[in-house]
Design an enzyme around this catalytic site. Structure first.
Site, PDB file in Angstrom:
ATOM      1  N   ARG A 100       1.145  -0.933  -0.328  1.00 16.61           N
ATOM      2  CA  ARG A 100      -0.350   0.108   0.149  1.00 16.61           C
ATOM      3  C   ARG A 100       1.158   1.351  -0.055  1.00 16.61           C
ATOM      4  NH1 ARG A 100      -2.806   1.719  -2.573  1.00 16.61           N
ATOM      5  NH2 ARG A 100      -3.282  -0.437  -2.719  1.00 16.61           N
ATOM      6  N   LYS A 135       0.949  24.391  -4.151  1.00 12.16           N
ATOM      7  CA  LYS A 135      -1.055  23.931  -3.184  1.00 12.16           C
ATOM      8  C   LYS A 135       0.087  22.605  -3.809  1.00 12.16           C
ATOM      9  CE  LYS A 135      -3.501  28.003  -4.737  1.00 12.16           C
ATOM     10  NZ  LYS A 135      -4.348  28.875  -5.816  1.00 12.16           N
ATOM     11  N   LYS A 167       2.774  39.811  -3.255  1.00 13.15           N
ATOM     12  CA  LYS A 167       1.066  39.414  -3.172  1.00 13.15           C
ATOM     13  C   LYS A 167       0.356  40.503  -2.745  1.00 13.15           C
ATOM     14  CE  LYS A 167      -0.935  35.657  -2.336  1.00 13.15           C
ATOM     15  NZ  LYS A 167      -0.753  35.461  -4.339  1.00 13.15           N
ATOM     16  N   GLU A 196       2.820  40.431  -8.032  1.00  6.65           N
ATOM     17  CA  GLU A 196       1.288  40.085  -7.664  1.00  6.65           C
ATOM     18  C   GLU A 196       0.619  41.539  -8.117  1.00  6.65           C
ATOM     19  OE1 GLU A 196      -1.148  36.817  -6.073  1.00  6.65           O
ATOM     20  OE2 GLU A 196      -1.803  38.887  -5.494  1.00  6.65           O
ATOM     21  N   ASP A 217      -2.576  38.254 -12.131  1.00  7.74           N
ATOM     22  CA  ASP A 217      -3.793  37.746 -10.906  1.00  7.74           C
ATOM     23  C   ASP A 217      -5.039  37.758 -11.822  1.00  7.74           C
ATOM     24  OD1 ASP A 217      -4.755  35.616  -8.481  1.00  7.74           O
ATOM     25  OD2 ASP A 217      -5.589  38.052  -7.654  1.00  7.74           O
TER      26      ASP A 217
END
Length: 286
Positions: A100, A135, A167, A196, A217
């Protein structure tokens, strides 16, 4: 640069953690099986891109150092449903205990590579390169970044340590786009500095401040075209936000240099693989 981070020690650490999670103090079920040598094959039930051999091999060899594995395909190869990917032989208990864990690694990483390949294929007729994001699945950052490369896409920064992405909240705290860029360029020490922007007006500010890489963005396709025209190659442009397999070709055709896609890693669907034991005491197993 990436290979300096993804070392055999990193693979071994991930495998040890995964085996500890699954086996704890020991595999109670495997004890029912006599200690003997058996053979098995790994097959794929669907088309995809193979990835994860190092983790698969390390899993079984951690449990049985004498386990023999012969691969018939390599990482980044396209594979077809029904294909035998590898043959292996070793201690029956070790193969059952590691089954597994080994499958989890190779299925998830092959799924990531397969997703990356689908996106890369959609923009193959353009100059645009597809990037991943941060992510990723917890504890599988480097593994999934490797899978992205196997699928024909490229890596964005590996973490918060090898590049600067400014950002909206960073800009607000710094006071302006110009101030944020100036500060970042002082501390980056030759690393990537990207900012950004959310509007064409902010793009103009970033260009005026000397940005060399700008993330656009959630720009519409028409605004992306305008952004490319306004930049005049002053900066590399990266599109991001809400881009799908169905829309990515149109985005790439605007002329942006990069498109970043979080879906490749955060929503990767495991490729359907099966480890089938072929020794006389075992029938086919899914």
């Amino acid at each position: 640069m990436f290979t300096s981070y993804l070392t055999p020690a990193v693979v071994e650490k991930a495998v040890c953690a995964a085996l500890e999670e699954d086996t704890g103090p020991g595999d109670l079920t495997a004890i029912l099986v006599p200690k003997r040598s058996v053979s098995a094959v790994l097959i794929t039930r669907e088309d995809g891109v193979l990835c994860g051999q190092a983790w698969f091999d390390a899993t079984f060899r951690r449990l049985d150092p004498h386990c023999e594995i012969q691969w018939h395909a390599q990482d980044s190869d396209r594979v077809s449903a029904g294909m035998t990917l590898c043959e292996l032989s070793g201690d029956a208990r070790a193969l059952l205990t590691g089954e597994r864990t080994a499958l989890n690694f190779v299925q998830v990483l092959s799924g990531t590579a397969t997703a990356a390949r689908r996106y890369a294929d959609q923009v193959a007729h353009t100059k645009t390169r597809i990037l991943d994001t941060r992510k990723t699945l917890p504890s599988l950052r480097l593994a999934q970044k490797y899978a992205v490369l196997c699928g024909g896409c490229q890596n964005h920064r590996l973490g918060l340590y090898d590049g600067v992405l400014i950002k909206e909240n960073h800009i607000a705290a710094a006071g302006s786009i110009e101030a944020a860029l100036r500060h970042a360029q002082k501390i980056a020490q030759g690393k990537l500095v990207e900012i950004e922007v959310e509007t064409l007006a902010e793009l103009d500010q970033a260009l005026a401040a000397g940005a060399s890489r700008i993330l656009l963005d959630n720009f519409s396709v028409p605004d992306l075209r305008l952004a490319v025209a306004r930049s005049h190659d002053q900066a590399q442009l990266e599109a991001s936000g809400g881009i799908t397999l169905e829309t990515i070709a149109a985005v790439a055709e605007t002329g942006v240099d990069f498109i970043s896609i979080g879906d490749i890693t955060k929503n990767a669907r495991a490729l359907d693989l099966s480890l089938r034991f072929t020794g006389p005491a075992f029938g086919g197993r899914g």
